[in-house]
Design a protein around this motif. Sequence first.
Motif, PDB file in Angstrom:
ATOM      1  N   ILE A  33       0.827  -1.226   0.000  1.00  0.00           N
ATOM      2  CA  ILE A  33       0.000   0.000   0.000  1.00  0.00           C
ATOM      3  C   ILE A  33       0.860   1.275   0.000  1.00  0.00           C
ATOM      4  CG2 ILE A  33      -2.047  -1.040   1.071  1.00  0.00           C
ATOM      5  CD1 ILE A  33      -1.249   0.239   3.720  1.00  0.00           C
ATOM      6  N   LYS A  34       2.174   1.091  -0.116  1.00  0.00           N
ATOM      7  CA  LYS A  34       3.109   2.243  -0.077  1.00  0.00           C
ATOM      8  C   LYS A  34       2.693   3.388  -0.986  1.00  0.00           C
ATOM      9  CE  LYS A  34       7.631   0.820   1.431  1.00  0.00           C
ATOM     10  NZ  LYS A  34       7.884  -0.628   1.261  1.00  0.00           N
ATOM     11  N   ASN A  35       2.282   3.032  -2.224  1.00  0.00           N
ATOM     12  CA  ASN A  35       1.948   4.092  -3.190  1.00  0.00           C
ATOM     13  C   ASN A  35       0.448   4.207  -3.437  1.00  0.00           C
ATOM     14  OD1 ASN A  35       4.683   4.673  -3.674  1.00  0.00           O
ATOM     15  ND2 ASN A  35       4.807   2.801  -4.930  1.00  0.00           N
ATOM     16  N   ALA A  36      -0.350   3.509  -2.631  1.00  0.00           N
ATOM     17  CA  ALA A  36      -1.787   3.465  -2.922  1.00  0.00           C
ATOM     18  C   ALA A  36      -2.494   4.772  -2.553  1.00  0.00           C
ATOM     19  CB  ALA A  36      -2.421   2.307  -2.165  1.00  0.00           C
ATOM     20  N   ASP A  37      -3.449   5.160  -3.412  1.00  0.00           N
ATOM     21  CA  ASP A  37      -4.313   6.310  -3.096  1.00  0.00           C
ATOM     22  C   ASP A  37      -5.545   5.828  -2.321  1.00  0.00           C
ATOM     23  OD1 ASP A  37      -2.991   8.463  -4.730  1.00  0.00           O
ATOM     24  OD2 ASP A  37      -3.371   6.984  -6.307  1.00  0.00           O
ATOM     25  N   GLY A  38      -5.904   4.581  -2.576  1.00  0.00           N
ATOM     26  CA  GLY A  38      -7.089   4.032  -1.906  1.00  0.00           C
ATOM     27  C   GLY A  38      -6.850   2.598  -1.488  1.00  0.00           C
ATOM     28  N   ALA A  56       1.413   4.327   4.341  1.00  0.00           N
ATOM     29  CA  ALA A  56       0.816   4.659   3.031  1.00  0.00           C
ATOM     30  C   ALA A  56       0.601   6.170   2.935  1.00  0.00           C
ATOM     31  CB  ALA A  56      -0.501   3.904   2.876  1.00  0.00           C
ATOM     32  N   PRO A  57       1.658   6.916   2.628  1.00  0.00           N
ATOM     33  CA  PRO A  57       1.556   8.392   2.682  1.00  0.00           C
ATOM     34  C   PRO A  57       0.579   8.994   1.678  1.00  0.00           C
ATOM     35  CG  PRO A  57       3.680   7.692   1.783  1.00  0.00           C
ATOM     36  CD  PRO A  57       3.009   6.466   2.276  1.00  0.00           C
ATOM     37  N   ASN A  58       0.254   8.270   0.595  1.00  0.00           N
ATOM     38  CA  ASN A  58      -0.668   8.855  -0.406  1.00  0.00           C
ATOM     39  C   ASN A  58      -2.127   8.521  -0.137  1.00  0.00           C
ATOM     40  OD1 ASN A  58       1.591   9.716  -1.683  1.00  0.00           O
ATOM     41  ND2 ASN A  58       1.616   8.048  -3.202  1.00  0.00           N
ATOM     42  N   LEU A  59      -2.361   7.681   0.882  1.00  0.00           N
ATOM     43  CA  LEU A  59      -3.710   7.142   1.099  1.00  0.00           C
ATOM     44  C   LEU A  59      -4.729   8.243   1.392  1.00  0.00           C
ATOM     45  CD1 LEU A  59      -4.685   4.202   1.071  1.00  0.00           C
ATOM     46  CD2 LEU A  59      -4.552   4.201   3.566  1.00  0.00           C
ATOM     47  N   LYS A  60      -5.866   8.166   0.661  1.00  0.00           N
ATOM     48  CA  LYS A  60      -6.923   9.172   0.871  1.00  0.00           C
ATOM     49  C   LYS A  60      -8.213   8.530   1.353  1.00  0.00           C
ATOM     50  CE  LYS A  60      -4.649  11.654  -2.706  1.00  0.00           C
ATOM     51  NZ  LYS A  60      -3.662  10.546  -2.815  1.00  0.00           N
ATOM     52  N   ILE A  61      -8.358   7.252   1.086  1.00  0.00           N
ATOM     53  CA  ILE A  61      -9.599   6.571   1.496  1.00  0.00           C
ATOM     54  C   ILE A  61      -9.327   5.105   1.838  1.00  0.00           C
ATOM     55  CG2 ILE A  61     -10.176   6.295  -0.979  1.00  0.00           C
ATOM     56  CD1 ILE A  61     -13.161   6.085  -0.063  1.00  0.00           C
ATOM     57  N   ILE A  62     -10.023   4.643   2.892  1.00  0.00           N
ATOM     58  CA  ILE A  62     -10.014   3.219   3.261  1.00  0.00           C
ATOM     59  C   ILE A  62     -11.453   2.752   3.141  1.00  0.00           C
ATOM     60  CG2 ILE A  62      -9.571   1.541   5.096  1.00  0.00           C
ATOM     61  CD1 ILE A  62      -7.643   3.709   6.327  1.00  0.00           C
ATOM     62  N   SER A  63     -11.698   1.836   2.226  1.00  0.00           N
ATOM     63  CA  SER A  63     -13.058   1.337   2.013  1.00  0.00           C
ATOM     64  C   SER A  63     -13.142  -0.072   2.600  1.00  0.00           C
ATOM     65  CB  SER A  63     -13.358   1.332   0.505  1.00  0.00           C
ATOM     66  OG  SER A  63     -14.593   0.724   0.272  1.00  0.00           O
ATOM     67  N   ASN A  64     -13.887  -0.193   3.692  1.00  0.00           N
ATOM     68  CA  ASN A  64     -13.973  -1.483   4.389  1.00  0.00           C
ATOM     69  C   ASN A  64     -15.177  -2.249   3.855  1.00  0.00           C
ATOM     70  OD1 ASN A  64     -12.631  -2.948   6.444  1.00  0.00           O
ATOM     71  ND2 ASN A  64     -14.264  -2.515   7.919  1.00  0.00           N
ATOM     72  N   ALA A 121     -18.709  -1.392  -1.477  1.00  0.00           N
ATOM     73  CA  ALA A 121     -17.340  -0.984  -1.111  1.00  0.00           C
ATOM     74  C   ALA A 121     -16.609  -0.430  -2.336  1.00  0.00           C
ATOM     75  CB  ALA A 121     -16.582  -2.166  -0.511  1.00  0.00           C
ATOM     76  N   ALA A 122     -16.873  -1.010  -3.528  1.00  0.00           N
ATOM     77  CA  ALA A 122     -16.265  -0.497  -4.769  1.00  0.00           C
ATOM     78  C   ALA A 122     -16.855   0.878  -5.104  1.00  0.00           C
ATOM     79  CB  ALA A 122     -16.512  -1.477  -5.910  1.00  0.00           C
ATOM     80  N   ASN A 123     -18.171   0.990  -4.986  1.00  0.00           N
ATOM     81  CA  ASN A 123     -18.818   2.277  -5.297  1.00  0.00           C
ATOM     82  C   ASN A 123     -18.364   3.379  -4.352  1.00  0.00           C
ATOM     83  OD1 ASN A 123     -20.207   1.443  -7.522  1.00  0.00           O
ATOM     84  ND2 ASN A 123     -22.006   0.767  -6.361  1.00  0.00           N
ATOM     85  N   ASN A 124     -18.066   3.009  -3.113  1.00  0.00           N
ATOM     86  CA  ASN A 124     -17.562   4.015  -2.170  1.00  0.00           C
ATOM     87  C   ASN A 124     -16.269   4.638  -2.693  1.00  0.00           C
ATOM     88  OD1 ASN A 124     -19.615   3.958  -0.261  1.00  0.00           O
ATOM     89  ND2 ASN A 124     -18.651   2.337   0.947  1.00  0.00           N
ATOM     90  N   LEU A 125     -15.402   3.813  -3.276  1.00  0.00           N
ATOM     91  CA  LEU A 125     -14.139   4.337  -3.838  1.00  0.00           C
ATOM     92  C   LEU A 125     -14.433   5.220  -5.053  1.00  0.00           C
ATOM     93  CD1 LEU A 125     -12.003   1.068  -3.670  1.00  0.00           C
ATOM     94  CD2 LEU A 125     -11.530   3.166  -2.404  1.00  0.00           C
ATOM     95  N   ILE A 126     -15.332   4.728  -5.902  1.00  0.00           N
ATOM     96  CA  ILE A 126     -15.643   5.462  -7.141  1.00  0.00           C
ATOM     97  C   ILE A 126     -16.287   6.812  -6.807  1.00  0.00           C
ATOM     98  CG2 ILE A 126     -17.064   5.402  -9.252  1.00  0.00           C
ATOM     99  CD1 ILE A 126     -16.554   2.286  -9.197  1.00  0.00           C
ATOM    100  N   HIS A 127     -17.254   6.804  -5.917  1.00  0.00           N
ATOM    101  CA  HIS A 127     -17.912   8.065  -5.534  1.00  0.00           C
ATOM    102  C   HIS A 127     -16.909   9.031  -4.920  1.00  0.00           C
ATOM    103  CE1 HIS A 127     -21.944   7.140  -6.581  1.00  0.00           C
ATOM    104  NE2 HIS A 127     -22.046   6.098  -5.781  1.00  0.00           N
ATOM    105  N   PHE A 128     -16.053   8.488  -4.074  1.00  0.00           N
ATOM    106  CA  PHE A 128     -15.087   9.354  -3.394  1.00  0.00           C
ATOM    107  C   PHE A 128     -14.179  10.054  -4.403  1.00  0.00           C
ATOM    108  CE2 PHE A 128     -10.846   9.989  -1.603  1.00  0.00           C
ATOM    109  CZ  PHE A 128     -11.139  10.810  -0.533  1.00  0.00           C
ATOM    110  N   PHE A 129     -13.592   9.275  -5.319  1.00  0.00           N
ATOM    111  CA  PHE A 129     -12.637   9.894  -6.250  1.00  0.00           C
ATOM    112  C   PHE A 129     -13.337  10.727  -7.324  1.00  0.00           C
ATOM    113  CE2 PHE A 129      -9.639   6.734  -4.440  1.00  0.00           C
ATOM    114  CZ  PHE A 129      -8.667   7.651  -4.035  1.00  0.00           C
ATOM    115  N   ASN A 130     -14.627  10.436  -7.584  1.00  0.00           N
ATOM    116  CA  ASN A 130     -15.366  11.269  -8.543  1.00  0.00           C
ATOM    117  C   ASN A 130     -15.978  12.496  -7.880  1.00  0.00           C
ATOM    118  OD1 ASN A 130     -14.731   9.633 -10.631  1.00  0.00           O
ATOM    119  ND2 ASN A 130     -16.655   8.493 -10.641  1.00  0.00           N
ATOM    120  N   GLY A 131     -15.860  12.559  -6.555  1.00  0.00           N
ATOM    121  CA  GLY A 131     -16.342  13.742  -5.828  1.00  0.00           C
ATOM    122  C   GLY A 131     -17.862  13.878  -5.801  1.00  0.00           C
ATOM    123  N   THR A 132     -18.587  12.756  -5.869  1.00  0.00           N
ATOM    124  CA  THR A 132     -20.060  12.839  -5.843  1.00  0.00           C
ATOM    125  C   THR A 132     -20.588  13.080  -4.415  1.00  0.00           C
ATOM    126  OG1 THR A 132     -20.376  10.497  -5.433  1.00  0.00           O
ATOM    127  CG2 THR A 132     -20.236  11.178  -7.753  1.00  0.00           C
TER     128      THR A 132
END
Length: 337
Positions: A61-66, A83-91, A319-330
């Motif tokens: 997860i070193k370079n992961a955004d999510g 994980a310094p780039n991490l912006k979201i954790i989707s459980n 959990a997948a949609n949570n990532l998609i919504h987050f990065f799409n800013g919905t």
Amino acid sequence: MENEKANIKKDFSKVRCMKKKIFISRKLPKIIVEQLSAEFEIDMWEKEDAAIPRDVLVSRIKNADGLYCMITETIDREVIASAPNLKIISNMAVGYNNIDVEAATEKGITVTNTPGVLTETTADLTFALLMATARRLVESSEYLKSGKWETWSPLQLTGVDIYGSTLGIIGMGRIGEAVARRARGFDMKVLYHNRSRKPEAEQALGVQYAGFEEILQKSDFLCLLLPYSREVHHLISYKELNLMKKTAVLINTARGGIVNEEALCKALIAGNIWAAGLDVFEQEPISQANPLLTLPNIVTLPHIGSASIQTRMNMAKLAANNLIHFFNGTGMEKRVN
Ligand code: GLV
């Protein structure tokens, strides 16, 4: 000058097209992977039936955004810091006690979960476990299969009645209410205990609020359906088990840490309560050496509360949609912080 402009344009379009990097901590169904791959650059732990070792998770997860993770991963301060780039954790779960939400919040990381989609399925399992424990279904099946069934006899494998009994629900959230609805069909009187009273549930479901000691003392069946946090660690321990009826059945489909297993084991052996049905344990998977597994008056399941095919697919999609919504800013992701 023209060249410079063209280079800047190229760099901008590169940034625009660069997909966010997502790490998935367990092999997911193809359809979900395809959905995520269309939006993100994916890296995924290869195994379906084995949890990712902590050191492997940390390195991947070193370079992961999510991060798309399961309840089997402990996402603590140290993992988050790796994980310094991490912006979201989707459980992929409604419970999120495996994640240090405070540490995530401090780093500005969003944490999401999967509420709603597993409510009815988990309520079904809770009721199934209650019935199996009350009527000794697992023990009876083993009795038959091992050739012990030689005759019918009046008190053979007798259990306790469900219909007309008193059900106590600690934790009156979505799942608690869904269990209360099922109990109505069994003519059960339903008591509940919750941080705050739920007047709408009292009105709609005919459930009655009870104090903590009162619910322990009056319940024939006590279902634990509250989220786990440090504050409710060993909420049910020696003192609480002693307050319960000797004929009572304890059902836990929430989190193992809510019950002191050593106290429960002693109470079941001493007959301080009659039986227990557990889908969750203090340590998961439970050690085969755990004395609870040797007791006849306990039904144990491997954390399968939400395990129907449809519901697990719905959780994976959410959990997948949570990532998609987050990065799409919905703003439509199911946030917990
Ligand atoms: C499972 O235990 C969940 O929290 O979804």
